[in-house]
Design a protein around this motif. Structure first.
Motif, PDB file in Angstrom:
ATOM      1  N   LEU A  64      -3.231   8.210   0.972  1.00 39.16           N
ATOM      2  CA  LEU A  64      -3.011   6.779   0.735  1.00 39.16           C
ATOM      3  C   LEU A  64      -2.016   6.198   1.722  1.00 39.16           C
ATOM      4  N   GLN A  65      -1.032   6.966   2.146  1.00 39.80           N
ATOM      5  CA  GLN A  65      -0.136   6.508   3.194  1.00 39.80           C
ATOM      6  C   GLN A  65      -0.878   6.331   4.509  1.00 39.80           C
ATOM      7  N   TYR A  66      -1.789   7.236   4.800  1.00 40.46           N
ATOM      8  CA  TYR A  66      -2.615   7.104   6.004  1.00 40.46           C
ATOM      9  C   TYR A  66      -3.472   5.844   5.932  1.00 40.46           C
ATOM     10  N   ILE A  67      -4.030   5.566   4.769  1.00 43.66           N
ATOM     11  CA  ILE A  67      -4.841   4.360   4.599  1.00 43.66           C
ATOM     12  C   ILE A  67      -3.983   3.109   4.769  1.00 43.66           C
ATOM     13  N   ILE A  85       5.281  -3.739  -8.496  1.00 43.89           N
ATOM     14  CA  ILE A  85       4.886  -2.376  -8.121  1.00 43.89           C
ATOM     15  C   ILE A  85       5.866  -1.781  -7.114  1.00 43.89           C
ATOM     16  N   LEU A  86       6.265  -2.555  -6.124  1.00 38.89           N
ATOM     17  CA  LEU A  86       7.198  -2.048  -5.120  1.00 38.89           C
ATOM     18  C   LEU A  86       8.540  -1.697  -5.754  1.00 38.89           C
ATOM     19  N   ALA A  87       9.081  -2.599  -6.582  1.00 41.75           N
ATOM     20  CA  ALA A  87      10.369  -2.332  -7.229  1.00 41.75           C
ATOM     21  C   ALA A  87      10.264  -1.170  -8.211  1.00 41.75           C
ATOM     22  N   LEU A  88       9.156  -1.096  -8.932  1.00 40.13           N
ATOM     23  CA  LEU A  88       8.991  -0.020  -9.916  1.00 40.13           C
ATOM     24  C   LEU A  88       8.952   1.345  -9.240  1.00 40.13           C
ATOM     25  N   THR A  89       8.230   1.452  -8.132  1.00 42.22           N
ATOM     26  CA  THR A  89       8.149   2.744  -7.447  1.00 42.22           C
ATOM     27  C   THR A  89       9.488   3.153  -6.855  1.00 42.22           C
ATOM     28  N   ARG A  90      10.269   2.191  -6.387  1.00 42.92           N
ATOM     29  CA  ARG A  90      11.594   2.521  -5.860  1.00 42.92           C
ATOM     30  C   ARG A  90      12.497   3.057  -6.970  1.00 42.92           C
ATOM     31  N   LEU A 108       0.817  -1.196   0.000  1.00 47.73           N
ATOM     32  CA  LEU A 108       0.000   0.000   0.000  1.00 47.73           C
ATOM     33  C   LEU A 108       0.858   1.255   0.000  1.00 47.73           C
ATOM     34  N   GLN A 109       2.005   1.213   0.707  1.00 51.14           N
ATOM     35  CA  GLN A 109       2.927   2.342   0.676  1.00 51.14           C
ATOM     36  C   GLN A 109       3.453   2.563  -0.749  1.00 51.14           C
ATOM     37  N   ALA A 110       3.753   1.455  -1.430  1.00 50.36           N
ATOM     38  CA  ALA A 110       4.209   1.569  -2.816  1.00 50.36           C
ATOM     39  C   ALA A 110       3.118   2.146  -3.713  1.00 50.36           C
TER      40      ALA A 110
END
Length: 367
Positions: free
Chosen positions: A299-302, A235-240, A90-92
């Motif tokens: 979205l970070q809060y969620i 998704i996690l790797a792409l956002t990083r 979700l953070q990503a």
């Protein structure tokens, strides 16, 4: 512990809540209620069974004879659905939302234009930090995830764009409706809370606010679930990787020689100047910048919030107060965008719009 003992514990605690806590003042009741609720849950857990031995005794496969129902242990049924969410995903997704808004602002197109102008000798820089940054730009560019990968990620997680979806991938088709519904619900909650406090004259007169907390919790929980199930894979790797590239782009645009070339004061002026000259105009920069920042924070809060139904309104208010302002800022910016001006779910029918229902369908379901 047998089922009879489990039922005795429930009756005793219900009687205690009814007879004892009701006699306390609102302040004392709020202080003791959550503590006794926790203790009550612990006792029920101890009096229940976490194994399958009771089932063996029930059907007669145990060591002894078949036991009556009252002698069997109560099963412990855990509802851990909301806790099964993976917060890093979700953070990503929150970071990907920021990247998407920068993409809509033509950030990646602007940097490609600058690189072409530098190679063709159409920009008056040669020795400064901006020239050096454009020279080594290839080193900064994402190695594995290009524009096509970003477009597929936007489509999977947010259902934004028209990129083809890989076979078997889950598309979060309701994301935008849920996001608008959550922003509306959060904004409306704090508006109602403010009205309630003004009418009462003080926030401490009553321990129950004049606002609908359940709507925020329901839409937030659904949004968490759909983001989690659609953000598997890269998704996690792409956002990083793309996030590092975006950071380098901003540092490049902030170089003094590049800003001087476009008579710009800030990196945002560079983006606007290049977009106006070479890309057919800037793309709602003020609105997109605010939506990117406010949307990412919400979205970070969620991602960090489990939306527990046992939370008290005071605890929720303290944790989510800043998010009310972010939701208002996002809504104010979205209303001024091209798609926001014609989106029908910005005001009213917040829950019905969360799954993208049209007005007639929503009215029939509500009736």
């Amino acid at each position: 512990m047998a089922s009879e003992s489990n039922q005795v514990i429930q009756r005793l605690f219900q009687r205690f809540f009814r007879d004892e806590l009701s006699a306390l003042s609102p302040a004392d009741r709020a202080a003791f209620e959550s503590e006794f609720e926790g203790r009550y849950g612990e006792l029920l857990e101890r009096s229940s069974s976490t194994t399958t031995t009771s089932f063996s005794d029930l059907v007669g496969f145990g060591d002894g004879p078949i036991k009556p129902f009252d002698s069997l242990q109560m099963p412990l049924l855990r509802n851990d659905f909301d806790e099964s969410i993976i917060p890093p995903q979700l953070q990503a997704s929150a970071e990907l939302y920021y990247i998407y808004q920068m993409d809509r602002m033509k950030l990646f197109q602007v940097v490609d234009v600058l690189r072409r102008l530098f190679q063709n000798g159409q920009i008056r820089i040669q020795r400064g930090p901006g020239a050096r940054g454009l020279y080594i730009l290839e080193k900064w560019r994402p190695i594995r995830y290009k524009r096509r990968d970003r477009l597929i990620a936007y489509r999977r997680v947010f259902n934004y764009g028209r990129a083809p979806v890989p076979a078997g991938a889950i598309v979060n088709r309701s994301f935008h409706f849920m996001l608008v519904a959550f922003m509306n619900a959060m904004s409306q909650y704090f508006q109602d809370l403010t009205i309630g406090q003004v009418i009462r004259g003080s926030a401490s007169i009553n321990d129950r606010p004049f606002a609908a907390l359940a709507t925020v919790q329901r839409v937030g929980t659904d949004l968490r679930y759909h983001l989690d199930r659609s953000s598997y894979g890269n998704i996690l790797a792409l956002t990083r990787e793309t996030g590092q590239y975006v950071q380098q782009i901003f540092e490049l645009f902030d170089a003094p020689d590049i800003k001087k070339s476009f008579d710009a004061n800030t990196k945002w002026d560079v983006i606007e100047a290049v977009a106006n000259r070479h890309l057919g105009g800037a793309a709602e920069m003020s609105q997109r910048a605010k939506m990117a920042d406010a949307g990412r924070r919400v979205l970070q809060y969620i991602a960090e919030n489990e939306f527990r139904t046992t939370i008290t309104p005071a605890e929720f208010d303290a944790d989510a107060k800043k998010m009310g302002s972010q939701a208002d800022a996002w809504l104010a910016a979205y209303r001024l965008t091209r798609e926001g001006r014609r989106f029908p779910g910005l005001d009213g029918d917040r829950v019905h719009w969360s799954y993208g229902l049209n007005r007639n369908t929503a009215s029939r379901i509500a009736a």
